[in-house]
Every structure is written in C-alpha cells, then in structure tokens.
Design a protein around this motif. Structure first.
Motif, PDB file in Angstrom:
ATOM      1  N   GLU A 331       0.796  -1.162   0.156  1.00 21.53           N
ATOM      2  CA  GLU A 331      -0.100  -0.034  -0.003  1.00 21.53           C
ATOM      3  C   GLU A 331       0.929   0.984   0.041  1.00 21.53           C
ATOM      4  N   THR A 332       0.726   2.072  -0.942  1.00 22.16           N
ATOM      5  CA  THR A 332       1.246   3.495  -0.940  1.00 22.16           C
ATOM      6  C   THR A 332       0.163   4.432  -0.897  1.00 22.16           C
ATOM      7  N   ARG A 333       0.365   5.822  -1.003  1.00 19.56           N
ATOM      8  CA  ARG A 333      -0.598   6.864  -0.630  1.00 19.56           C
ATOM      9  C   ARG A 333      -1.559   7.066  -1.896  1.00 19.56           C
ATOM     10  N   ASP A 334      -1.381   6.602  -3.007  1.00 21.19           N
ATOM     11  CA  ASP A 334      -1.910   6.464  -4.263  1.00 21.19           C
ATOM     12  C   ASP A 334      -2.281   5.389  -4.894  1.00 21.19           C
ATOM     13  N   ALA A 335      -1.980   4.152  -4.295  1.00 15.62           N
ATOM     14  CA  ALA A 335      -2.085   2.686  -5.012  1.00 15.62           C
ATOM     15  C   ALA A 335      -1.861   1.690  -4.026  1.00 15.62           C
ATOM     16  N   ILE A 336      -2.835   0.369  -4.350  1.00 14.47           N
ATOM     17  CA  ILE A 336      -2.465  -0.644  -3.476  1.00 14.47           C
ATOM     18  C   ILE A 336      -2.192  -1.819  -4.533  1.00 14.47           C
ATOM     19  N   LEU A 337      -1.268  -2.605  -4.390  1.00 12.03           N
ATOM     20  CA  LEU A 337      -1.029  -3.975  -4.998  1.00 12.03           C
ATOM     21  C   LEU A 337      -1.623  -4.917  -4.374  1.00 12.03           C
ATOM     22  N   ILE A 338      -2.350  -5.920  -4.784  1.00  8.67           N
ATOM     23  CA  ILE A 338      -2.654  -7.306  -4.088  1.00  8.67           C
ATOM     24  C   ILE A 338      -2.189  -8.502  -5.137  1.00  8.67           C
ATOM     25  N   SER A 339      -1.556  -9.263  -4.796  1.00  6.49           N
ATOM     26  CA  SER A 339      -1.113 -10.326  -5.981  1.00  6.49           C
ATOM     27  C   SER A 339      -0.829 -11.535  -4.974  1.00  6.49           C
ATOM     28  N   ASN A 340      -1.139 -12.738  -5.770  1.00  5.01           N
ATOM     29  CA  ASN A 340      -0.516 -13.965  -5.142  1.00  5.01           C
ATOM     30  C   ASN A 340       1.101 -13.843  -5.326  1.00  5.01           C
ATOM     31  N   LYS A 341       1.743 -14.432  -4.374  1.00  2.89           N
ATOM     32  CA  LYS A 341       3.101 -14.255  -4.393  1.00  2.89           C
ATOM     33  C   LYS A 341       3.663 -15.090  -5.678  1.00  2.89           C
ATOM     34  N   ASN A 342       3.194 -16.141  -6.198  1.00  7.61           N
ATOM     35  CA  ASN A 342       3.828 -16.749  -7.297  1.00  7.61           C
ATOM     36  C   ASN A 342       3.432 -16.137  -8.686  1.00  7.61           C
ATOM     37  N   SER A 343       2.690 -14.960  -8.700  1.00  9.95           N
ATOM     38  CA  SER A 343       2.395 -14.113  -9.878  1.00  9.95           C
ATOM     39  C   SER A 343       3.072 -12.905  -9.872  1.00  9.95           C
ATOM     40  N   ALA A 344       4.281 -12.622  -8.786  1.00  6.09           N
ATOM     41  CA  ALA A 344       4.645 -11.300  -8.637  1.00  6.09           C
ATOM     42  C   ALA A 344       5.386 -10.821  -9.789  1.00  6.09           C
ATOM     43  N   GLN A 345       5.831 -11.911 -10.753  1.00 10.56           N
ATOM     44  CA  GLN A 345       6.512 -11.177 -12.077  1.00 10.56           C
ATOM     45  C   GLN A 345       5.346 -10.656 -13.087  1.00 10.56           C
ATOM     46  N   LYS A 346       4.354 -10.923 -12.760  1.00 13.65           N
ATOM     47  CA  LYS A 346       3.200 -10.273 -13.648  1.00 13.65           C
ATOM     48  C   LYS A 346       3.076  -8.744 -13.352  1.00 13.65           C
ATOM     49  N   VAL A 347       3.565  -8.379 -12.465  1.00 13.73           N
ATOM     50  CA  VAL A 347       3.292  -6.864 -11.839  1.00 13.73           C
ATOM     51  C   VAL A 347       3.698  -6.044 -13.099  1.00 13.73           C
ATOM     52  N   LYS A 348       4.791  -6.204 -13.668  1.00 12.53           N
ATOM     53  CA  LYS A 348       5.220  -5.555 -14.945  1.00 12.53           C
ATOM     54  C   LYS A 348       4.106  -5.381 -16.205  1.00 12.53           C
ATOM     55  N   ASN A 349       3.293  -6.599 -16.227  1.00 15.41           N
ATOM     56  CA  ASN A 349       2.305  -6.480 -17.364  1.00 15.41           C
ATOM     57  C   ASN A 349       1.276  -5.783 -16.902  1.00 15.41           C
TER      58      ASN A 349
END
Length: 365
Positions: A331-349
């Motif tokens: 969590e940052t002030r302007d965005a929240i990321l929620i991801s399965n740990k095994n899918s962390a490489q997909k954040v770039k997409n």
C-alpha cells in the motif's frame, strides 16, 4: 591480486516496474531503500560493497537523463566526490552501456579492469563476495572475460542460467562457459538445479577494458563504432557527460551476453554463493526479508490473523489481513497492489496496461 587499477561500472538504468507501486519510472527501485530499517538505497549499497577493494578508482555510472540528479546526490551522500556519470539518451541494454564505460575508462587509465555491477542486486555476504571478485580479477589478468554464476537454491524461472563446460565443486574456480540459457520454464529449471554445471546469470562481470573492446569490435563492431561517435560528440554538463543521441540510437538494443559472451572463446564463469538476489520482484523481496514464525514479513501499520507466507507493507494506511496465504500486499498513498506471491513477475504487465491507459500512477508517485 590484480596489479591493474579497477574501475567500477554501475549500471543504473531500468524502471523497476515489477516493484510497483513502491518503485516507479520517475523514482525506480535502485534509488530506494527496499527494507525500511535500512538507511541506504540499493545503488548506495552496491557502491559501498566494493570500496575496500585495492587499486579501486572512481566509479563510472551509466544512467538516463531523468535520474541524473538522484544518482549524483546518492553518491555524494556516501562522501564520494570523484565520479563519472554517463547519460544515455535512450535505453539500449548492457552491451552499449558496457562499451561506453570501457571506452571512457581507457581515457582515464592506461590498462584498467572494469568491474561491472547492476545497481539493484542484494548480496548478504559482502566479505565473501569480495573474495570471489579477487579470484575473478586473477582470471581477468590473463585476458579472460569473467562472469559470475550464482549457485541456485531454487528452480527460478525469473533468471537466466549459465551452463559451465565442467561441473563446479566446493572449491571456487573458474570454468569455460558452454552456453547462456534464457529464463526457463519450471520443469527445465528443476532439471538445471540438479546439475552442478548450471548457475543463475548474475549479470556481474570483470574484464580488462581493452580486452572487452577487442571482443566487441570482433562480434558487434557497429556498437563500438556508434559508442565511439556518441562519446566523441558528447557534451559536458555539470557532473554529467551527455552522450550524442543520434549516434547512440544507432546501437543495437542487446545484452553483453548476446553481443559478446555467447560468442567469445575467452568467457569464464565463477560460482558465486554469497546470498545474491536480483531484487526484481516482490517475491524476491519477501525471499530476502526477515519473517515471523508464520512466514510473514510485515512493514508499517499491519495487523494479521491466520495469515501465512505473505509480504504486507503499508506506507500510509492500516492493512488488516485475515486468513491470507502466499500474498503480496503493498500500500502506498495513491495505489494498492494485491497479488499472489507466485504471480509477482506479472506486475510488470499490469504497469504496462496502466501506461497504455495513461494512468499517471503507472510512472509517478
């Protein structure tokens, strides 16, 4: 021990999109302290790690225009006043960046050795790392092109691999390289880690500047020609050397592995077992972080119940997690990321999709 002087080359490009939303194009991961308890950024730790090497000279940092003042300020915070910053007008991968630095280094010293480091790696055992670097320096004195293969601990699909011609033993020694392998699928990676000839590709190199220039001239002469021209037509601006854009854009966008190391007969790989990680994803950050008895790493205002094997980081607001498993929550002030740990490489997409939709949070805080 090397008699030649050593010039560190710190490669400081990259936008760090896989560590979004903490890392963004305007202020990527290499300038951040990924762990809140640490004072220094990944870039600063990369430089600090090598300062005790003998015969070391002022570093060369290759970065882009947008980050030039961040780089200069972070180096000065380490009380290093003498350094060179080469500004790439566009990103062109590691082969052109290393070519530029090699050419620049022989303007500064007669026969320097280039120690090539990425600015976003984590190394837990700095003392042992320097011992292995010193072994690499001995091979570079014999005009070898040295890279380091990280002894794999898991079947990683996010790293490239190096195959040695001979299996490694417990002794730290260098062997000729048989091949470089792109990021494999999981089944292939499982086969690799059961074979002592395979290591992760660290992207760390040691070679004499004149020797790498010879090899670039043989295998990628157009890159050498364009880099010579880019330096010749460059402009000095305060602490920065701005490379000529028209010349540099002629360079092929290619890694030093593909441009030289896969083709040369002088490549040597040395095993590296020093707690190395490329901090390229939130799963990697979780892997290098301290965890509680349930396998969770918590930073900031976080309250958990029944949660395991997760990374939860709050920069501003309270995060409450109940019965979670194997998650990344940032969590940052302007965005929240929620991801399965095994899918962390997909954040770039996802970041690329945000850019396509012109969402400002994709690139700026």
């Amino acid at each position: 021990m090397s008699n030649n002087c050593i010039i560190p080359l710190i490669l400081c490009g990259g936008s760090g999109t896989r560590l979004w939303p903490l890392s963004r194009e305007s202020y990527p991961k290499q300038f951040l302290s990924i762990k809140k308890e640490e004072k220094f950024s990944l870039l600063q730790k990369t430089i600090q790690r090598i300062l005790s090497l003998k015969n070391i000279k002022k570093p060369i940092i290759v970065c882009n225009e947008e980050h030039r003042f961040i780089v200069a300020e972070q180096i000065r915070e380490l009380n290093i006043q003498d350094f060179i910053i080469l500004l790439e007008p566009v990103g062109r991968n590691t082969a052109p960046a290393i070519t530029l630095a090699a050419l620049k280094s022989i303007e500064l010293e007669e026969d320097p050795i280039l120690l090539v480091l990425s600015s976003d790696h984590e190394i837990n055992d700095a003392e042992n790392f320097l011992n292995v670097v010193n072994i690499g320096l001995k091979f570079s004195e014999k005009n070898k092109l040295v890279t380091f293969g990280v002894v794999p601990s898991t079947p990683e699909t996010g790293y490239g691999y190096i195959k040695s011609k001979e299996p490694f033993s417990n002794n730290i020694e260098g062997f000729e390289i048989e091949s470089f392998i792109e990021k494999p699928d999981l089944e292939t990676a499982k086969k690799f880690i059961s074979d002592n000839r395979f290591t992760w590709n660290s992207g760390i190199f040691i070679f004499k500047s004149k020797e790498i220039i010879k090899e670039i001239n043989q295998y990628s002469p157009e890159i050498l020609l364009s880099c010579r021209e880019a330096i010749k037509k460059s402009i000095f601006d305060l602490d920065f050397q701005r490379l000529d854009k028209a010349s540099f854009m002629k360079c092929e966008d290619v890694s030093i592995d593909k441009a030289v190391m896969e083709k040369t007969s002088r490549g040597i790989v040395i095993p590296l077992n020093v707690g190395w990680r490329d901090i390229g994803s939130w799963a990697a950050v979780w892997g290098t972080s301290k965890k509680d008895l349930e396998g969770n790493h918590i930073e900031g205002k976080v309250i958990l119940e029944g949660t395991k094997n997760s990374y939860l980081r709050s920069e501003d607001r309270l995060i409450v997690g109940i019965d979670l498993n194997n998650l990344i929550v940032v969590e940052t002030r302007d965005a929240i990321l929620i991801s399965n740990k095994n899918s962390a490489q997909k954040v770039k997409n996802i970041v690329n999709k945000l850019k396509e939709n012109k969402v400002p949070e994709a690139t700026s805080h």
